[in-house]
Design an enzyme around this catalytic site. Structure first.
Site, mmCIF file in Angstrom:
data_model
loop_
_atom_site.group_PDB
_atom_site.id
_atom_site.type_symbol
_atom_site.label_atom_id
_atom_site.label_comp_id
_atom_site.label_asym_id
_atom_site.label_seq_id
_atom_site.Cartn_x
_atom_site.Cartn_y
_atom_site.Cartn_z
ATOM 1 N N GLY A 37 0.656 -1.694 1.493
ATOM 2 C CA GLY A 37 1.345 -2.292 2.507
ATOM 3 C C GLY A 37 1.666 -3.700 1.835
ATOM 4 O O GLY A 37 0.902 -4.277 1.083
ATOM 5 N N GLY A 38 2.685 -4.628 2.580
ATOM 6 C CA GLY A 38 2.706 -5.888 2.088
ATOM 7 C C GLY A 38 3.070 -5.938 0.949
ATOM 8 O O GLY A 38 3.802 -5.215 0.110
ATOM 9 N N ASP A 39 2.323 -6.724 0.056
ATOM 10 C CA ASP A 39 2.429 -7.112 -1.350
ATOM 11 C C ASP A 39 1.204 -6.649 -2.195
ATOM 12 O O ASP A 39 0.919 -6.987 -3.176
ATOM 13 C CB ASP A 39 2.855 -8.497 -1.506
ATOM 14 N N GLU A 40 0.478 -5.659 -1.570
ATOM 15 C CA GLU A 40 -0.483 -5.087 -2.264
ATOM 16 C C GLU A 40 -0.419 -3.926 -2.545
ATOM 17 O O GLU A 40 0.079 -2.864 -2.211
ATOM 18 C CB GLU A 40 -1.879 -4.933 -1.160
#
Length: 310
Positions: free
Chosen positions: A226-229
């Site tokens: 999720g996000g930038d992970e």
């Protein structure tokens, strides 16, 4: 059309289809496939247009077939169980399986049947066959949505967990190493703030493709939390150095500029590496230690990646 007569075995069917005329009309007009099969030989005696449409056969072609001609061999055990059910209870199903079309392709069906007797005393089976291609496609979409990130089409947290547990079990059996890489993008928030979330989403898609271009073994997993992970599973490796070299390749690839809708965007990534069994022998410990190493790399400008240290 096969004529049905009253008997203890088919009383329920005949209650619904009391006359041959009504039965014939319902049989032919039914949107669901219907077939009458010789219970002893498996030969089709009568089929309706719905089955012909699904299979691609003309009626005369189909009537020359037996039940086994359109059933894949892998369903033989199921077929034997259906026969046992017919002998014991006079009915079977509904069961799911596949049929083979005239062109050789397969399609999913739901089938149920009831044992009947024709006017000459011949034992027949009335089969109800529903083409469930659309249903299966919908189920596949739901399953895909549950396991994959809708933006990047990478495995999501759930599938990551399943793959990691399977990979750990395999590596324990084979006494092989496994590397878990936790990746977090640097400078990603300014991209959203400057260019907007639409550009940010397209950048994430490009990033996923670059990582997949490097991590391409069938046993490997590249997932988005999720996000930038992102998380990468590297099972069945020979030495820790293999994971380090791959982390370096990923960082170098992500350091190269991206061109998104004529916008040149430069980012970087920080990667933490945890090894099985040295840094943990279960999912929770490896995830925690890889995350710890990633934050150390993020807070140390000299390194793009770091190996976990106790």
């Amino acid at each position: 059309m096969t004529k049905l007569i009253d008997s203890p075995d088919n009383a329920l069917a005949l209650k619904l289809l009391r006359s041959e005329k009504i039965f014939s009309t319902l049989f032919q007009l039914s949107p669901v496939g219907m077939a009458v099969v010789d219970a002893n030989t498996g030969k089709f005696l009568e089929v309706n247009d719905s089955i012909l449409k699904s299979t691609g056969y003309a009626k005369q072609e189909f009537i020359n077939l037996s039940y086994w001609d359109i059933t894949p061999r892998e369903y033989e055990a199921q077929e034997q169980q259906q026969l046992k059910d017919l002998e014991a209870t006079g009915r079977f199903g509904p069961n799911q399986k596949e049929y083979i079309r005239k062109d050789g392709t397969k399609y999913p069906i739901s089938i149920s049947g009831v044992a009947l007797t024709d006017i000459d005393g011949k034992q027949v089976v009335l089969g109800i066959i529903e083409d469930i291609t659309k249903q299966k496609a919908y189920e596949h979409k739901l399953e895909h949505f549950a396991l994959y990130d809708p933006l990047t089409n990478l495995p999501n947290r759930r599938l990551l967990s399943e793959n990691l547990q399977k990979s750990l079990a395999q590596c324990k059996r084979d006494r092989k190493l496994l590397a878990l890489l936790m990746l977090d993008l640097d400078k990603f928030k300014p991209v959203n703030d400057t260019f907007g979330h639409c550009i940010g989403d397209k950048l994430l898609i490009e990033i996923a493709q670059r990582i997949k271009g490097i991590v391409h073994r069938e046993v490997d997993t590249v997932a988005r939390l999720g996000g930038d992970e992102f998380v990468i599973i590297l099972p069945q490796i020979s030495q820790t150095e293999d994971a380090i070299k791959l982390a370096e390749k990923i960082c170098n690839a992500l350091n190269q500029p991206f061109c998104i809708e004529k916008n040149n965007i430069t980012i970087s990534a920080s990667i933490g590496i945890a090894m099985f069994p040295a840094h943990g022998n279960n999912e929770k410990t490896l995830m925690k230690n890889a995350d710890s190493a990633m934050y150390k790399a993020k807070n140390n400008p000299e390194y793009s990646f770091m190996l976990f240290e106790d």
